[in-house]
Design a protein around this motif. Structure first.
Motif, PDB file in Angstrom:
ATOM      1  N   ASP A  80       0.803  -1.018  -0.056  1.00  0.00           N
ATOM      2  CA  ASP A  80       0.008  -0.214   0.056  1.00  0.00           C
ATOM      3  C   ASP A  80       0.726   1.150  -0.015  1.00  0.00           C
ATOM      4  O   ASP A  80       0.598   2.000  -0.659  1.00  0.00           O
ATOM      5  CB  ASP A  80      -0.979  -0.017   1.261  1.00  0.00           C
ATOM      6  CG  ASP A  80      -2.107  -1.006   1.000  1.00  0.00           C
ATOM      7  OD1 ASP A  80      -2.363  -1.626  -0.043  1.00  0.00           O
ATOM      8  OD2 ASP A  80      -2.794  -1.327   2.146  1.00  0.00           O
ATOM      9  N   SER A  82       4.044   1.547  -1.226  1.00  0.00           N
ATOM     10  CA  SER A  82       4.684   1.722  -2.469  1.00  0.00           C
ATOM     11  C   SER A  82       3.725   1.934  -3.325  1.00  0.00           C
ATOM     12  O   SER A  82       3.945   3.025  -4.337  1.00  0.00           O
ATOM     13  CB  SER A  82       5.184   0.494  -2.605  1.00  0.00           C
ATOM     14  OG  SER A  82       6.413  -0.159  -1.829  1.00  0.00           O
ATOM     15  N   THR A  83       2.647   1.620  -3.425  1.00  0.00           N
ATOM     16  CA  THR A  83       1.669   1.883  -4.606  1.00  0.00           C
ATOM     17  C   THR A  83       1.203   3.502  -4.481  1.00  0.00           C
ATOM     18  O   THR A  83       1.010   4.176  -5.333  1.00  0.00           O
ATOM     19  CB  THR A  83       0.279   1.258  -4.359  1.00  0.00           C
ATOM     20  OG1 THR A  83       0.514  -0.193  -4.397  1.00  0.00           O
ATOM     21  CG2 THR A  83      -0.816   1.507  -5.470  1.00  0.00           C
ATOM     22  N   SER A  84       0.876   3.910  -3.199  1.00  0.00           N
ATOM     23  CA  SER A  84       0.475   5.266  -2.894  1.00  0.00           C
ATOM     24  C   SER A  84       1.747   6.210  -2.943  1.00  0.00           C
ATOM     25  O   SER A  84       1.344   7.285  -3.913  1.00  0.00           O
ATOM     26  CB  SER A  84       0.082   5.352  -1.453  1.00  0.00           C
ATOM     27  OG  SER A  84      -0.528   6.799  -1.293  1.00  0.00           O
ATOM     28  N   GLU A  90      -5.566   6.600  -3.857  1.00  0.00           N
ATOM     29  CA  GLU A  90      -6.548   6.286  -4.500  1.00  0.00           C
ATOM     30  C   GLU A  90      -7.723   7.000  -4.636  1.00  0.00           C
ATOM     31  O   GLU A  90      -8.115   7.753  -3.783  1.00  0.00           O
ATOM     32  CB  GLU A  90      -7.233   4.879  -3.778  1.00  0.00           C
ATOM     33  CG  GLU A  90      -8.309   4.118  -4.670  1.00  0.00           C
ATOM     34  CD  GLU A  90      -8.738   3.080  -3.769  1.00  0.00           C
ATOM     35  OE1 GLU A  90      -9.964   2.339  -4.619  1.00  0.00           O
ATOM     36  OE2 GLU A  90      -8.546   2.585  -2.937  1.00  0.00           O
TER      37      GLU A  90
END
Length: 289
Positions: A80, A82-84, A90
């Motif tokens: 989460d 790393s994705t953010s 989101e």
């Protein structure tokens, strides 16, 4: 060797362990209770170990389930984060807003207010210079400049605009009256070719002597030329004030004159998922003027 673990199974395991209830986990994840139960069973089969002790009215983690949960949560948090970090938070949707470069700069000091009010909506700001290219990527909201007597029902009026002369700090010392503007090097902006004639005419000065030697295609460029003491430009009062507030070394050297134009916002045809966000942006935009 355990491999190819389904990430959805791990997220379901985390939710079920957090709630100690397959029913509550299903509500959290937007799944059916049966789907949650199947995810957990598939994960346990893959691992060859029971992760939960199932009782009639309760759910409890096994010892190995408790130990595994620590690693699973740590791994999910890393994903989460790393994705953010790489792709941003989101968002519910992202809308494309097209406007002039000067308008985008003017909005830059205000757009954080929209972000605070609608944190799940992203905004992609593109300049009007890219209009032809952007036809391949539909625009959701467009801010346009048009005559004040426009009757298109799609256009919501935002403002009535006035124009002012601006120049650098040193040049401004030599401009005490509108007559002094006649001696300045005049910077022209493509698309606003009538601004000099309109301003001079409003002050009772001849317009036939206006001959551009410096021409640019944006008001932003005209402002920078004026700041660098390369002449005097006529631009919208709100954009000049924004540049001054931002610290640009320019001065307004004359009273504002109406140019008979206004800014309007148009909500273009959007996919259903973006219509609401576009409407929210348009409504917010009307409060900025």
């Amino acid at each position: 060797m355990k491999q190819n673990l389904n990430l959805n199974w791990l997220r379901t395991f985390d939710a079920a362990a957090r709630h100690l209830s397959f029913t509550a986990a299903s509500h959290d994840l937007g799944l059916t209770q049966t789907a949650v139960s199947q995810h957990i069973k598939a994960l346990e089969t893959k691992l060859g170990q029971n992760l939960f002790i199932r009782r009639a009215r309760s759910l409890q983690l096994t010892e190995i389930g408790q130990a595994y949960l620590i690693s699973v949560r740590d791994a999910l948090e890393h994903i989460d984060f790393s994705t953010s970090g790489l792709f941003g938070p989101e968002l519910r949707t992202t809308i494309v807003v097209r406007a002039s470069a000067a308008m985008i700069i003017w909005l830059s000091a205000r757009v954080s207010d929209f972000q605070d009010k609608y944190p799940n909506t992203g905004i992609k700001l593109v300049t009007s210079l890219w209009q032809n290219e952007m036809e391949k990527h539909p625009v959701d909201v467009e801010i346009v400049l048009a005559a004040q007597n426009q009757s298109d029902h799609r256009m919501v009026k935002l403002s009535e605009e006035r124009i002012v002369p601006v120049c650098g700090a040193r040049t401004s010392a030599n401009i005490l009256t509108p007559v002094d503007l006649m001696q300045c090097e005049k910077v022209h902006v493509l698309g606003f070719d009538d601004h000099w004639a309109r301003y001079l005419s409003a002050n009772g000065l001849p317009t036939g002597v206006v001959s551009p030697r410096i021409v640019v295609d944006t008001s932003v460029a005209a402002c920078e030329l004026a700041a660098a003491e390369n002449g005097c430009a006529i631009m919208f009062e709100r954009f000049a004030q924004q540049a001054i507030e931002a610290g640009r070394p320019i001065r307004i050297v004359g009273e504002p004159v109406s140019n008979g134009q206004s800014h309007y916002v148009i909500q273009r045809n959007s996919a259903s998922s973006e219509k609401r966000a576009s409407a929210e942006f348009c409504e917010w935009l009307t409060t900025c003027f």
